[in-house]
Design a protein around this motif. Structure first.
Motif: not given
Length: 310
Positions: A240-266
């Motif tokens: 995002i700038a000279k010699d500066v790196n930004l990385k992120f990974r976001y995960l959302m998982f909603s299961s068939f059994k409990h679709p409203l209990n959504i797992d989130n990880r950033l």
């Protein structure tokens, strides 16, 4: 803060990140930067890989008559990252490994770990258009060593309890879906019907887990398999700038059994290069998973140390 407000805040923060980062200036990456060289991909066949190894050491000591107070301490952290990408015609392969482990020791206390992560992702893509492709991938997430919860009263072996370990828990996910990559450094994967196995090999671990939830694995079992109504992964990795790196990974998982209990990880990391071999890292992790805790979990670390990339 109520659980509903915490969950709303988490989702709002995540959506803000997803909407903001792709709009970052699309200037060319400085390919001389060893932090993140080779990010720009072309339409032609390419093969690219990079390995990073680093160590961070922090130490502090005080004389016995130091009036300001303090405690002698030492901390050591190691990490190994390896990423390879190959494109041949409409077919591409991506392998990403990230390993981190760190310990800290204060005078009068046992050594304790302060970071521990194993991450591996392998993915095959079949290009449909310049921005869309089909993909199939396998992802693994766990840790290297045991994790303990310590009593605030003492620091002896009698007053610590094991709450995690290698393969306790571990998460193995298989997904097939469609990928949208509007720019080379950002993509979103959508995978309906993804399968996730939660693994806890220690059948006695549930005793120490919050509310004895055992990370969602039925007590007495070692594996729990869930099918996703939808799984979403967003990945950003750019200088995002000279010699500066930004990385992120976001995960959302909603299961068939409990679709409203959504797992989130950033998972997010900001790396600034001071010179050829020295860098500063600021990392943060946010997790909301009711199988682990009813509240948002947050971890943050700031370190300076050695970095070697090749």
């Amino acid at each position: 803060m109520s659980q509903k407000l915490q969950r709303t805040s988490f989702i709002a923060l995540t959506l803000l990140a997803l909407l903001t980062f792709p709009a970052v200036s699309q200037n060319k990456v400085d390919l001389s930067n060893s932090i993140n060289s080779g990010r720009l991909k072309t339409a032609n066949d390419t093969a690219w890989h990079k390995v990073e190894f680093g160590a961070n050491l922090n130490q502090g000591s005080f004389s016995s008559n130091w009036t300001g107070g303090g405690v002698n301490s030492i901390a050591l952290g190691l990490f190994l990252n390896a990423l390879s990408e190959k494109k041949v015609g409409k077919n591409s392969w991506r392998n990403d490994f990230q390993g981190q482990y760190g310990i800290v020791r204060n005078k009068g206390q046992q050594s304790r770990k302060n970071v521990d992560r194993i991450f591996f992702d392998t993915k095959y893509n079949r290009e449909l258009t310049a921005k869309w492709s089909l993909f199939a991938n396998v992802n693994f997430l766990s840790q290297f060593g045991n994790g303990y919860e310590y009593s605030s009263e003492t620091d002896t072996v009698k007053f610590k309890k094991k709450v995690s370990g290698i393969l306790a828990p571990a998460y193995l996910t298989e997904a097939i879906g469609i990928e949208y990559r509007p720019v080379p450094y950002f993509f979103i994967d959508l995978a309906p019907g993804a399968l996730r196995q939660t693994i806890v090999v220690d059948k006695e671990l549930y005793v120490n887990t919050p509310d004895q939830k055992n990370y969602g694995v039925p007590i007495g079992k070692r594996v729990r398999t869930e099918a996703a109504l939808i799984q979403l992964v967003a990945n950003f990795d750019k200088d995002i700038a000279k010699d500066v790196n930004l990385k992120f990974r976001y995960l959302m998982f909603s299961s068939f059994k409990h679709p409203l209990n959504i797992d989130n990880r950033l998972d997010a990391q900001l790396t600034a290069k001071i010179n050829k071999y020295v860098n500063v890292n600021l990392g943060a992790i946010m997790v909301y998973d009711e199988d682990q805790s009813n509240k948002i979990q947050f971890a943050q670390a700031l370190s300076i140390g050695f970095l070697f990339a090749f």
